[in-house]
Scaffold this motif. Sequence first.
Motif, PDB file in Angstrom:
ATOM      1  N   ARG A 182       0.835  -1.206   0.000  1.00 10.25           N
ATOM      2  CA  ARG A 182       0.000   0.000   0.000  1.00 10.25           C
ATOM      3  C   ARG A 182       0.863   1.246   0.000  1.00 10.25           C
ATOM      4  N   ASN A 183       1.832   1.310   0.905  1.00  3.67           N
ATOM      5  CA  ASN A 183       2.701   2.479   0.989  1.00  3.67           C
ATOM      6  C   ASN A 183       3.537   2.650  -0.275  1.00  3.67           C
ATOM      7  N   PHE A 184       3.946   1.536  -0.859  1.00  2.43           N
ATOM      8  CA  PHE A 184       4.720   1.556  -2.091  1.00  2.43           C
ATOM      9  C   PHE A 184       3.915   2.201  -3.219  1.00  2.43           C
ATOM     10  N   LEU A 185       2.677   1.787  -3.378  1.00  7.10           N
ATOM     11  CA  LEU A 185       1.838   2.305  -4.463  1.00  7.10           C
ATOM     12  C   LEU A 185       1.570   3.793  -4.311  1.00  7.10           C
ATOM     13  N   ILE A 186       1.296   4.220  -3.097  1.00  4.92           N
ATOM     14  CA  ILE A 186       1.012   5.639  -2.859  1.00  4.92           C
ATOM     15  C   ILE A 186       2.241   6.488  -3.187  1.00  4.92           C
ATOM     16  N   ALA A 187       3.427   6.028  -2.776  1.00  5.93           N
ATOM     17  CA  ALA A 187       4.645   6.780  -3.051  1.00  5.93           C
ATOM     18  C   ALA A 187       4.990   6.773  -4.538  1.00  5.93           C
ATOM     19  N   ARG A 188       4.781   5.657  -5.200  1.00  2.00           N
ATOM     20  CA  ARG A 188       5.197   5.517  -6.600  1.00  2.00           C
ATOM     21  C   ARG A 188       4.287   6.287  -7.553  1.00  2.00           C
ATOM     22  N   GLN A 189       3.018   6.390  -7.196  1.00  2.00           N
ATOM     23  CA  GLN A 189       2.099   7.068  -8.100  1.00  2.00           C
ATOM     24  C   GLN A 189       2.492   8.514  -8.348  1.00  2.00           C
ATOM     25  N   SER A 190       3.091   9.155  -7.357  1.00  2.00           N
ATOM     26  CA  SER A 190       3.431  10.574  -7.489  1.00  2.00           C
ATOM     27  C   SER A 190       4.511  10.825  -8.534  1.00  2.00           C
ATOM     28  N   VAL A 191       5.316   9.813  -8.862  1.00  2.00           N
ATOM     29  CA  VAL A 191       6.392   9.989  -9.850  1.00  2.00           C
ATOM     30  C   VAL A 191       6.229   9.046 -11.038  1.00  2.00           C
ATOM     31  N   LEU A 192       5.076   8.403 -11.146  1.00  2.00           N
ATOM     32  CA  LEU A 192       4.904   7.317 -12.108  1.00  2.00           C
ATOM     33  C   LEU A 192       5.120   7.765 -13.551  1.00  2.00           C
ATOM     34  N   ALA A 193       4.516   8.873 -13.962  1.00  2.00           N
ATOM     35  CA  ALA A 193       4.636   9.320 -15.355  1.00  2.00           C
ATOM     36  C   ALA A 193       6.089   9.613 -15.720  1.00  2.00           C
ATOM     37  N   VAL A 194       6.828  10.237 -14.806  1.00  2.00           N
ATOM     38  CA  VAL A 194       8.240  10.538 -15.060  1.00  2.00           C
ATOM     39  C   VAL A 194       9.046   9.253 -15.179  1.00  2.00           C
ATOM     40  N   LEU A 195       8.788   8.289 -14.298  1.00  2.00           N
ATOM     41  CA  LEU A 195       9.500   7.009 -14.341  1.00  2.00           C
ATOM     42  C   LEU A 195       9.256   6.289 -15.665  1.00  2.00           C
ATOM     43  N   ILE A 196       8.013   6.313 -16.137  1.00  2.00           N
ATOM     44  CA  ILE A 196       7.685   5.634 -17.385  1.00  2.00           C
ATOM     45  C   ILE A 196       8.384   6.297 -18.559  1.00  2.00           C
ATOM     46  N   GLU A 197       8.339   7.629 -18.609  1.00  2.00           N
ATOM     47  CA  GLU A 197       8.979   8.329 -19.730  1.00  2.00           C
ATOM     48  C   GLU A 197      10.480   8.073 -19.747  1.00  2.00           C
ATOM     49  N   ASP A 198      11.096   8.039 -18.579  1.00  2.00           N
ATOM     50  CA  ASP A 198      12.516   7.701 -18.519  1.00  2.00           C
ATOM     51  C   ASP A 198      12.777   6.282 -19.019  1.00  2.00           C
ATOM     52  N   ALA A 199      11.860   5.369 -18.719  1.00  2.00           N
ATOM     53  CA  ALA A 199      12.053   3.961 -19.074  1.00  2.00           C
ATOM     54  C   ALA A 199      11.923   3.710 -20.572  1.00  2.00           C
ATOM     55  N   ILE A 200      11.146   4.517 -21.267  1.00  2.00           N
ATOM     56  CA  ILE A 200      10.892   4.256 -22.691  1.00  2.00           C
ATOM     57  C   ILE A 200      11.695   5.166 -23.623  1.00  2.00           C
ATOM     58  N   THR A 201      12.518   6.041 -23.074  1.00  2.00           N
ATOM     59  CA  THR A 201      13.341   6.921 -23.898  1.00  2.00           C
ATOM     60  C   THR A 201      14.817   6.625 -23.654  1.00  2.00           C
ATOM     61  N   PRO A 202      15.681   6.968 -24.622  1.00  2.00           N
ATOM     62  CA  PRO A 202      17.113   6.676 -24.480  1.00  2.00           C
ATOM     63  C   PRO A 202      17.705   7.325 -23.235  1.00  2.00           C
ATOM     64  N   PRO A 203      18.662   6.678 -22.608  1.00  2.00           N
ATOM     65  CA  PRO A 203      19.199   7.160 -21.334  1.00  2.00           C
ATOM     66  C   PRO A 203      19.960   8.471 -21.427  1.00  2.00           C
ATOM     67  N   GLN A 204      20.364   8.879 -22.640  1.00  2.00           N
ATOM     68  CA  GLN A 204      21.126  10.122 -22.727  1.00  2.00           C
ATOM     69  C   GLN A 204      20.260  11.359 -22.535  1.00  2.00           C
ATOM     70  N   HIS A 205      18.928  11.189 -22.512  1.00  2.00           N
ATOM     71  CA  HIS A 205      18.036  12.322 -22.286  1.00  2.00           C
ATOM     72  C   HIS A 205      17.045  12.002 -21.177  1.00  2.00           C
ATOM     73  N   PRO A 206      17.526  11.627 -20.000  1.00  2.00           N
ATOM     74  CA  PRO A 206      16.574  11.242 -18.939  1.00  2.00           C
ATOM     75  C   PRO A 206      15.906  12.436 -18.291  1.00  2.00           C
ATOM     76  N   GLN A 207      14.674  12.204 -17.841  1.00  2.00           N
ATOM     77  CA  GLN A 207      14.050  13.182 -16.967  1.00  2.00           C
ATOM     78  C   GLN A 207      14.800  13.153 -15.635  1.00  2.00           C
ATOM     79  N   GLN A 208      14.870  14.268 -14.941  1.00  2.00           N
ATOM     80  CA  GLN A 208      15.518  14.323 -13.638  1.00  2.00           C
ATOM     81  C   GLN A 208      14.475  14.206 -12.543  1.00  2.00           C
ATOM     82  N   LEU A 209      14.621  13.185 -11.703  1.00  2.00           N
ATOM     83  CA  LEU A 209      13.655  12.957 -10.644  1.00  2.00           C
ATOM     84  C   LEU A 209      13.947  13.839  -9.428  1.00  2.00           C
ATOM     85  N   ASP A 210      12.889  14.394  -8.903  1.00  2.00           N
ATOM     86  CA  ASP A 210      12.961  15.096  -7.622  1.00  2.00           C
ATOM     87  C   ASP A 210      12.496  14.116  -6.573  1.00  2.00           C
TER      88      ASP A 210
END
Length: 275
Positions: free
Chosen positions: A240-268
Motif C-alpha cells: 500500500r505504501n509503495f503504491l502511494i509513493a510511486r504514483q506521485s512519480v509514475l509518469a516521469v519514471l515511465i517516460e525515462d524507461a521508454i526513452t534513451p538514457p542520454q536524455h533522462p528526466q531528472q527525478l525530484d
Amino acid sequence: MKLEEFINENLLYGRALIDLQVSKKGSNPLWTGFVSTNQGEFPAYIKKCRHLDGLCVEIISSLLGLMLNIPIPKPILVLVEPNHPQIFVNEPTFLFGSQMYDMPSFERFLIDCQLSDECILDYSDLHSIVAFDELIANSDRNNSNILYDGESYRFIDHEKAFLQSQDPRLPINEMDKIGNISDIVQHYKGENDVYIHKLMTKIKKTINDEMWATNCELLIQKTKNNQLLSDYNTILDRVRNFLIARQSVLAVLIEDAITPPQHPQQLDLIGGSNV
C-alpha cells in the motif's frame, strides 16, 4: 461492480486435484492440472513461490491488474494437503495458482513465426501494460511471462513486483530487471519523439483516470481483511505504501524507461520532476 463483488469474482479458492503434471517452465517448482475451486474446476498452473511474500505479491498484483483491465489470468489460492501424490507438503499449505490458458508464450510465438518482439508495439493496450508494470515495479516482464496466440495477450508471473530492495520513487533497479516491455519500446521507438509523445499521452490519461492510489488502497484493505491471508498484513501495508509513493512519480519514471538514457528526466526525490 462493487469491490467486494470484484474480489469474489476474480480471486478463486481451490484445492489441488490429483494427477498433476510437473512443468519445466519457469524457475519455480511448477505443476499443471485441474484445481477444484469455489467457481468450479479450472485448469491451472500451481507454483511454489521462491520468496516468503511471493504468494501475497502474486495475488495483489493479479487483482490490481484485473481491476485496471489488464488481461491477467485469475489468481487462485490453492490448498494442498499433506497426502497429495504430486506436491509434497508437511502440513496444509496454500500455493499460488493461476488459471491456465491454451496459449504459447510470446517467446515461443516469436520463434515459431520468425518475428521480432517489435510486434508487441502494435498491441492496442500497450500503454496500459507499460504503466501497470512500472506501477508495481515489475522487473520480470520477459517474453516468457507474456502469453500470445496471435490475437490475444495474457500477462503472467508477478512475483518480482514490489521487491523490498526497490525504492518506490526510483526507476526499476537494473540489477533486478530481467526484461520489460518498456525496454522494447525504448529499443525500437525511443528516439521517435512523435511516437513517445502519443504513447505518453495515453499513459498519463490511464494514470489520471484509473490508477488512483485510493483505489489501490481500497483493494489492498479488502484483501487484508481476508482471513486466509491474515499472515500477510505487514506485506500488504508495505505494498500500500509503495503504491502511494510511486504514483506521485509514475509518469516521469515511465517516460525515462521508454526513452534513451542520454536524455533522462531528472527525478525530484521529494516526489516530482524538476523539468
